[in-house]
Design an enzyme around this catalytic site. Structure first.
Site, PDB file in Angstrom:
ATOM      1  N   LYS A  70      13.356 -57.906  28.739  1.00 12.85           N
ATOM      2  CA  LYS A  70      12.170 -57.081  28.944  1.00 12.85           C
ATOM      3  C   LYS A  70      12.336 -56.284  30.219  1.00 12.85           C
ATOM      4  CE  LYS A  70       7.907 -56.047  27.865  1.00 12.85           C
ATOM      5  NZ  LYS A  70       8.362 -54.653  27.764  1.00 12.85           N
ATOM      6  N   LYS A  94      11.201 -62.254  37.401  1.00 15.94           N
ATOM      7  CA  LYS A  94       9.774 -61.963  37.269  1.00 15.94           C
ATOM      8  C   LYS A  94       9.182 -62.635  36.028  1.00 15.94           C
ATOM      9  CE  LYS A  94       8.680 -57.772  38.176  1.00 15.94           C
ATOM     10  NZ  LYS A  94       8.340 -56.336  38.170  1.00 15.94           N
ATOM     11  N   LYS A 106      16.541 -53.602  32.274  1.00 10.70           N
ATOM     12  CA  LYS A 106      15.966 -52.378  32.835  1.00 10.70           C
ATOM     13  C   LYS A 106      16.759 -51.197  32.311  1.00 10.70           C
ATOM     14  CE  LYS A 106      12.644 -51.309  35.757  1.00 10.70           C
ATOM     15  NZ  LYS A 106      11.385 -52.015  36.005  1.00 10.70           N
ATOM     16  N   THR A 190      -0.698 -53.958  36.597  1.00  7.14           N
ATOM     17  CA  THR A 190       0.170 -54.269  37.746  1.00  7.14           C
ATOM     18  C   THR A 190      -0.638 -54.240  39.045  1.00  7.14           C
ATOM     19  OG1 THR A 190       1.980 -53.284  36.531  1.00  7.14           O
ATOM     20  CG2 THR A 190       2.378 -53.728  38.853  1.00  7.14           C
ATOM     21  N   ASN A 221       0.867 -45.383  39.543  1.00  5.41           N
ATOM     22  CA  ASN A 221       0.123 -46.343  38.730  1.00  5.41           C
ATOM     23  C   ASN A 221      -0.207 -47.617  39.500  1.00  5.41           C
ATOM     24  OD1 ASN A 221       0.670 -48.946  36.816  1.00  5.41           O
ATOM     25  ND2 ASN A 221      -0.646 -47.440  35.835  1.00  5.41           N
ATOM     26  N   SER A 362       2.327 -56.480  29.288  1.00  2.69           N
ATOM     27  CA  SER A 362       3.303 -55.988  28.313  1.00  2.69           C
ATOM     28  C   SER A 362       3.616 -57.085  27.296  1.00  2.69           C
ATOM     29  CB  SER A 362       4.605 -55.593  29.006  1.00  2.69           C
ATOM     30  OG  SER A 362       4.517 -54.280  29.484  1.00  2.69           O
TER      31      SER A 362
HETATM   32  P1  NAD Z   1       4.674 -44.007  39.803  1.00  3.84           P
HETATM   33  O1  NAD Z   1       5.756 -43.063  39.436  1.00  3.84           O
HETATM   34  O2  NAD Z   1       3.419 -44.021  39.005  1.00  3.84           O
HETATM   35  O3  NAD Z   1       4.253 -43.763  41.331  1.00  3.84           O
HETATM   36  C1  NAD Z   1       5.155 -43.768  42.379  1.00  3.84           C
HETATM   37  C2  NAD Z   1       4.373 -43.318  43.601  1.00  3.84           C
HETATM   38  O4  NAD Z   1       5.206 -43.455  44.743  1.00  3.84           O
HETATM   39  C3  NAD Z   1       3.945 -41.858  43.564  1.00  3.84           C
HETATM   40  O5  NAD Z   1       2.661 -41.741  44.105  1.00  3.84           O
HETATM   41  C4  NAD Z   1       4.948 -41.170  44.477  1.00  3.84           C
HETATM   42  O6  NAD Z   1       4.401 -39.997  45.061  1.00  3.84           O
HETATM   43  C5  NAD Z   1       5.128 -42.275  45.499  1.00  3.84           C
HETATM   44  N1  NAD Z   1       6.347 -42.152  46.313  1.00  3.84           N
HETATM   45  C6  NAD Z   1       7.612 -41.996  45.901  1.00  3.84           C
HETATM   46  N2  NAD Z   1       8.440 -41.921  46.962  1.00  3.84           N
HETATM   47  C7  NAD Z   1       7.668 -42.061  48.060  1.00  3.84           C
HETATM   48  C8  NAD Z   1       7.908 -42.052  49.452  1.00  3.84           C
HETATM   49  N3  NAD Z   1       9.131 -41.916  49.945  1.00  3.84           N
HETATM   50  N4  NAD Z   1       6.831 -42.212  50.292  1.00  3.84           N
HETATM   51  C9  NAD Z   1       5.587 -42.354  49.807  1.00  3.84           C
HETATM   52  N5  NAD Z   1       5.303 -42.375  48.494  1.00  3.84           N
HETATM   53  C10 NAD Z   1       6.314 -42.202  47.654  1.00  3.84           C
HETATM   54  O7  NAD Z   1       5.324 -45.463  39.854  1.00  3.84           O
HETATM   55  P2  NAD Z   1       4.626 -46.882  39.681  1.00  3.84           P
HETATM   56  O8  NAD Z   1       4.634 -47.211  38.244  1.00  3.84           O
HETATM   57  O9  NAD Z   1       3.361 -46.920  40.449  1.00  3.84           O
HETATM   58  O10 NAD Z   1       5.725 -47.851  40.370  1.00  3.84           O
HETATM   59  C11 NAD Z   1       5.785 -48.028  41.784  1.00  3.84           C
HETATM   60  C12 NAD Z   1       6.679 -49.207  42.093  1.00  3.84           C
HETATM   61  O11 NAD Z   1       6.193 -50.367  41.438  1.00  3.84           O
HETATM   62  C13 NAD Z   1       8.137 -49.096  41.633  1.00  3.84           C
HETATM   63  O12 NAD Z   1       8.954 -49.816  42.532  1.00  3.84           O
HETATM   64  C14 NAD Z   1       8.126 -49.806  40.273  1.00  3.84           C
HETATM   65  O13 NAD Z   1       9.416 -50.275  39.909  1.00  3.84           O
HETATM   66  C15 NAD Z   1       7.190 -50.926  40.585  1.00  3.84           C
HETATM   67  N6  NAD Z   1       6.547 -51.531  39.421  1.00  3.84           N
HETATM   68  C16 NAD Z   1       5.799 -50.801  38.562  1.00  3.84           C
HETATM   69  C17 NAD Z   1       5.158 -51.434  37.505  1.00  3.84           C
HETATM   70  C18 NAD Z   1       4.234 -50.711  36.564  1.00  3.84           C
HETATM   71  O14 NAD Z   1       3.628 -51.356  35.717  1.00  3.84           O
HETATM   72  N7  NAD Z   1       4.053 -49.408  36.693  1.00  3.84           N
HETATM   73  C19 NAD Z   1       5.324 -52.808  37.312  1.00  3.84           C
HETATM   74  C20 NAD Z   1       6.086 -53.528  38.215  1.00  3.84           C
HETATM   75  C21 NAD Z   1       6.689 -52.877  39.273  1.00  3.84           C
END
Ligand code: NAD
Length: 428
Positions: A70, A94, A106, A190, A221, A362
């Site tokens: 996953k 995780k 991934k 999340t 997100n 999920s």
């Molecule tokens: P996303 O694409 O929705 O948002 C990423 C955010 O980070 C955006 O607001 C972007 O502008 C910001 N960003 C990127 N680079 C940056 C920087 N240098 N400084 C400040 N802000 C910055 O992504 P997401 O889904 O929110 O995921 C964020 C993190 O969480 C990632 O590491 C992802 O692997 C992890 N994650 C996400 C989920 C999920 O369900 N979406 C689950 C587990 C882990």
């Protein structure tokens, strides 16, 4: 990414450190240090102007001892196979720490999705699926959204897989839109999971959440729902969020001393997480340099953007007031920075526990797809809260019992569960 912040090296370093403490057999270590399977491929996409462009893609399956693999698919311009390997490895831990019967994987594509037209994105998603469909499936490997990918993209990928497989197969991918096989509550899962973890941590640390402040990196997100949940569920105050401005190609902090209104900021944020700073300024927000989120005098830091953000250099900027780092992002803290946090008595909720809410819902989505019966948002969030609370408890108890840092404790719980499944299946 340089040698010290290479995400996969970091994932291996963290694993080695705990494998040593658990006195894990060297052969088992070698098994778990590397992914089981990797797919590297090139995806040809016909662009709207008639030209053909090649995109580089990956799918990495780290371990499936506890169930089908996953893990999300990232569309990012600086994606590397090592980042994908690291994220696949963390997915194994995780799923194990959240105690859901899934393994770790991934995927990724080297692309800036903001540069693609909608029709080009759809062709890239379908092209990705054409490359991997034989190696994934509800009983093999189930992808999901991640940075740069959306529920709509999951819908296209599910459709492409269903066409290739010759039958409607909603369970091949999660994070689909509600009404198209998706689960209620997935969007906020999340971020809310981060908040449930924080609630449990504050309970143990005897902190009153309603008197606590937080600074958040990112406004995608995870960050958006962590910010909304921090205010609505814990009654705490978020003093700033940060984001990467895709037009200026630089990062900013958006702050307000009396607390940001995350729902308002969400209304002026595009789907890539870029906030309209003119509208924010007009509403009385201060716009600062992207690095200052880490320097705020707050109780809680929530890195929820990208990996390697709290490192040997930046960790020294963290205020003495900070008591908890809740890792919404994957791999936001380097091992060098971890040592500093440990010495400063900062309570870290490690990434694969802290952000396990997404994969948990999920998993619920896959269960609902299998049953063809869908739960209400309330049912989903209650089950999520139960799972996260239980996961936090098992890690906290390990941490107290073994007198180890929360990250090591999370690894111990996860590795023990994966190794146990490998033993039960006769692999080792
Ligand atoms: P996303 O694409 O929705 O948002 C990423 C955010 O980070 C955006 O607001 C972007 O502008 C910001 N960003 C990127 N680079 C940056 C920087 N240098 N400084 C400040 N802000 C910055 O992504 P997401 O889904 O929110 O995921 C964020 C993190 O969480 C990632 O590491 C992802 O692997 C992890 N994650 C996400 C989920 C999920 O369900 N979406 C689950 C587990 C882990």
């Amino acid at each position: 990414m340089n040698e010290t912040t290479n995400a996969f090296k970091m994932a291996q370093q963290q694993f080695d450190h705990v494998a040593e403490q658990l006195r894990l057999d060297p052969q088992v270590r070698e098994f778990l240090r590397w992914p089981m399977r990797e797919f590297h491929f090139r995806i040809p996409v016909r662009m709207d102007d008639g030209s053909m462009k090649m995109f580089e893609g990956f799918r990495v399956q780290h371990n499936d001892a506890r169930g089908p693999c996953k893990g999300g698919i990232r569309f990012h311009p600086s994606e590397t196979v090592d980042t994908v390997r690291a994220l696949a490895t963390w997915m194994t831990w995780k799923c194990a720490v959240a105690d859901i019967p899934l393994g770790g994987a991934k995927g990724g594509v080297i692309v800036d999705p903001a540069t693609l037209k909608l029709s080009e994105k759809e062709r890239l998603c379908r092209g990705y699926m054409q490359k991997v469909w034989r190696s994934i499936g509800p009983r093999r490997d189930v992808p999901a959204p991640d940075v740069g990918t959306t529920p709509q993209m999951m819908g296209w990928m599910m459709d492409e897989y269903s066409k290739l497989a010759g039958e409607y197969t909603p369970g091949v991918i999660t994070g689909k839109p509600v009404g198209g096989g998706g689960s209620q509550g997935r969007t906020e899962a999340t971020g809310y999971g981060v908040v449930y973890n924080l609630r449990e941590a504050m309970l143990r640390l005897k902190m009153d959440p309603s008197k606590c402040t937080a600074a958040i990196q990112g406004f995608g997100n995870v960050a958006q729902y962590a910010a909304i949940g921090f205010k609505e569920l814990l009654k705490g105050k978020v003093v700033c969020v940060s984001y990467w401005d895709r037009f200026d190609r630089t990062s900013y902090v958006v702050s307000k001393d009396d607390g940001v209104d995350a729902i308002f900021l969400q209304s002026i944020t595009d789907q890539y997480g870029t906030i309209d700073k003119e509208k924010a300024k007009a509403a009385g927000y201060k716009i600062e340099d992207g690095s200052v989120w880490l320097q705020k005098d707050v109780d809680v830091l929530i890195p929820a953007a990208i990996e390697g953000q709290i490192n040997a250099e930046t960790v020294l900027q963290i205020s003495d007031k900070v008591r908890i780092v809740a890792e919404g992002a994957n791999g936001p803290t380097t091992p060098e920075a971890d040592e500093v946090l440990k010495n400063n008595n900062v309570f870290v909720i490690p990434d694969f526990l802290c952000n396990a809410g997404g994969v948990t819902v999920s998993y619920f989505e896959g269960v609902q797809n299998d049953m063809n019966f869908y739960w209400t948002r309330r049912e989903v969030l209650e089950r999520l809260d139960d799972k996260i609370t239980e996961a936090f408890k098992s890690v906290y108890e390990m941490s107290e019992g073994e007198k180890v840092f929360m990250r090591d404790a999370a690894y111990m719980v996860a590795i023990n569960r994966v190794v146990n499944a490998m033993q039960l299946r006769g692999w080792i």
